[in-house]
Design a protein around this motif. Structure first.
Motif, short mmCIF file in Angstrom:
data_model
loop_
_atom_site.label_atom_id
_atom_site.label_comp_id
_atom_site.label_asym_id
_atom_site.label_seq_id
_atom_site.Cartn_x
_atom_site.Cartn_y
_atom_site.Cartn_z
N ARG A 245 10.69 5.92 -3.56
CA ARG A 245 10.65 4.64 -2.86
C ARG A 245 9.91 4.78 -1.53
O ARG A 245 10.17 5.71 -0.75
CB ARG A 245 12.08 4.16 -2.60
N ASN A 246 9.01 3.85 -1.27
CA ASN A 246 8.36 3.71 0.03
C ASN A 246 8.95 2.48 0.71
O ASN A 246 8.86 1.36 0.18
CB ASN A 246 6.86 3.53 -0.10
N THR A 247 9.56 2.67 1.88
CA THR A 247 10.23 1.59 2.59
C THR A 247 9.59 1.38 3.94
O THR A 247 9.45 2.32 4.72
CB THR A 247 11.73 1.92 2.78
N LEU A 248 9.19 0.14 4.23
CA LEU A 248 8.66 -0.21 5.54
C LEU A 248 9.76 -0.91 6.32
O LEU A 248 10.34 -1.89 5.84
CB LEU A 248 7.44 -1.14 5.39
N ILE A 249 10.05 -0.39 7.52
CA ILE A 249 11.14 -0.93 8.34
C ILE A 249 10.55 -1.57 9.59
O ILE A 249 9.91 -0.91 10.39
CB ILE A 249 12.13 0.18 8.74
N THR A 250 10.77 -2.87 9.73
CA THR A 250 10.25 -3.60 10.89
C THR A 250 11.42 -4.25 11.61
O THR A 250 12.14 -5.06 11.05
CB THR A 250 9.25 -4.70 10.45
N LYS A 251 11.61 -3.88 12.84
CA LYS A 251 12.62 -4.53 13.67
C LYS A 251 12.01 -5.73 14.38
O LYS A 251 12.67 -6.72 14.67
CB LYS A 251 13.17 -3.53 14.70
N GLU A 252 10.71 -5.64 14.65
CA GLU A 252 10.01 -6.69 15.40
C GLU A 252 8.54 -6.67 14.97
O GLU A 252 7.98 -5.60 14.73
CB GLU A 252 10.13 -6.41 16.90
N LEU A 253 7.94 -7.84 14.83
CA LEU A 253 6.51 -7.91 14.53
C LEU A 253 5.75 -8.16 15.82
O LEU A 253 6.11 -9.03 16.61
CB LEU A 253 6.23 -9.04 13.53
N GLY A 254 4.69 -7.37 16.03
CA GLY A 254 3.90 -7.51 17.24
C GLY A 254 2.55 -8.14 16.99
O GLY A 254 2.37 -8.93 16.06
N THR A 255 1.58 -7.77 17.80
CA THR A 255 0.25 -8.38 17.72
C THR A 255 -0.56 -7.84 16.55
O THR A 255 -1.58 -8.42 16.19
CB THR A 255 -0.52 -8.12 19.02
N MET A 256 -0.14 -6.73 15.95
CA MET A 256 -0.84 -6.15 14.81
C MET A 256 -0.02 -6.29 13.54
O MET A 256 1.15 -5.93 13.53
CB MET A 256 -1.08 -4.64 15.04
N LEU A 257 -0.63 -6.82 12.49
CA LEU A 257 0.05 -6.89 11.20
C LEU A 257 -0.56 -5.92 10.19
O LEU A 257 0.01 -5.70 9.13
CB LEU A 257 -0.01 -8.32 10.63
N ASP A 258 -1.71 -5.37 10.51
CA ASP A 258 -2.34 -4.38 9.64
C ASP A 258 -1.99 -3.00 10.20
O ASP A 258 -2.64 -2.51 11.11
CB ASP A 258 -3.85 -4.59 9.60
N PHE A 259 -0.93 -2.40 9.65
CA PHE A 259 -0.42 -1.14 10.20
C PHE A 259 -1.18 0.08 9.72
O PHE A 259 -0.98 1.17 10.24
CB PHE A 259 1.07 -0.97 9.83
N PHE A 260 -2.02 -0.08 8.71
CA PHE A 260 -2.66 1.07 8.08
C PHE A 260 -4.17 1.02 8.33
O PHE A 260 -4.87 0.20 7.75
CB PHE A 260 -2.40 1.07 6.57
N PRO A 261 -4.68 1.86 9.23
CA PRO A 261 -6.12 1.83 9.52
C PRO A 261 -6.95 2.17 8.28
O PRO A 261 -6.69 3.14 7.58
CB PRO A 261 -6.29 2.91 10.61
#
Length: 209
Positions: A117-133
């Motif tokens: 399982r790959n789990t992405l954990i976000t407590k807060e969304l900021g100015t960037m939504l593309d987390f993977f360069p």
């Protein structure tokens, strides 16, 4: 938020303390240095984040170094960490600046090999939504494997109008990532519109044998 014994995220609050199991090897993920986080009484453990966020947090709140260990992660560079009953791969992903201040925030990717399982954990969304360069080897790997579950903080649905900017950003994030499922950190139900942008569950088995 915390990771439980198997590497699943858990928000620990004064209200759900009775469901939290105390041990001396707890794991805490620091997503922002804006506010002092809640620590259960007598909790010992390691707090993971980027060097910048950990430095800012220690400078602002002067936490007790006899109780806590701080471990800095290099962005996009996964590290294996030991939870009580599982080893997981933890990666810190810069998420730009907070929408509430000019401070930097991060989200976390937790790979649970035992669960596939790959789990992405976000407590807060900021100015960037593309987390993977896109020019980073990490991007190709994650895009190939996919995100199975995204955890989000559902408190944005307790305040503000139903068409708020935060709601739209969360919808856009899920539409871009197309995870297998979206869950709230609190365990509360999420709006149906969020589940509608998730992909159908992958065929690989997630069951224990």
């Amino acid at each position: 938020m915390f990771l439980d014994a198997f590497g699943f995220p858990k928000e620990v609050t004064p209200e759900n303390l009775n469901t939290y199991s105390y041990d001396l090897h707890g794991t805490k993920l620091l997503t922002s240095a804006d506010s002092e986080f809640y620590l259960p009484p007598k909790w010992h453990g390691t707090i993971y984040s980027t060097e910048e966020l950990l430095h800012t947090y220690r400078k602002r709140f002067n936490p007790d170094p006899t109780l806590l260990t701080f471990h800095a992660l290099q962005p996009y560079e996964p590290e294996f960490i030991c939870c009580e009953r599982a080893v997981v791969e933890l990666t810190a992903l810069p998420a730009g600046q907070s929408l509430y201040s000019d401070k930097e925030i991060v989200v976390f990717l937790v790979k649970q090999p035992a669960e596939e399982r790959n789990t992405l954990i976000t407590k807060e969304l900021g100015t960037m939504l593309d987390f993977f360069p896109h020019n980073h080897h990490y991007h190709a790997r994650i895009m190939d494997e996919g995100i199975d579950v995204v955890y989000v903080d559902d408190t944005i649905y307790h305040t503000g109008p139903p068409t708020s900017y935060h709601h739209q950003r969360l919808y856009n994030l899920l539409r871009n990532i197309q995870p297998g499922a979206v869950l709230s950190l609190s365990g509360s139900p999420l709006p149906d519109v969020l589940r509608s942008v998730c992909r159908k569950p992958a065929q690989k088995s997630k069951e224990h044998h």
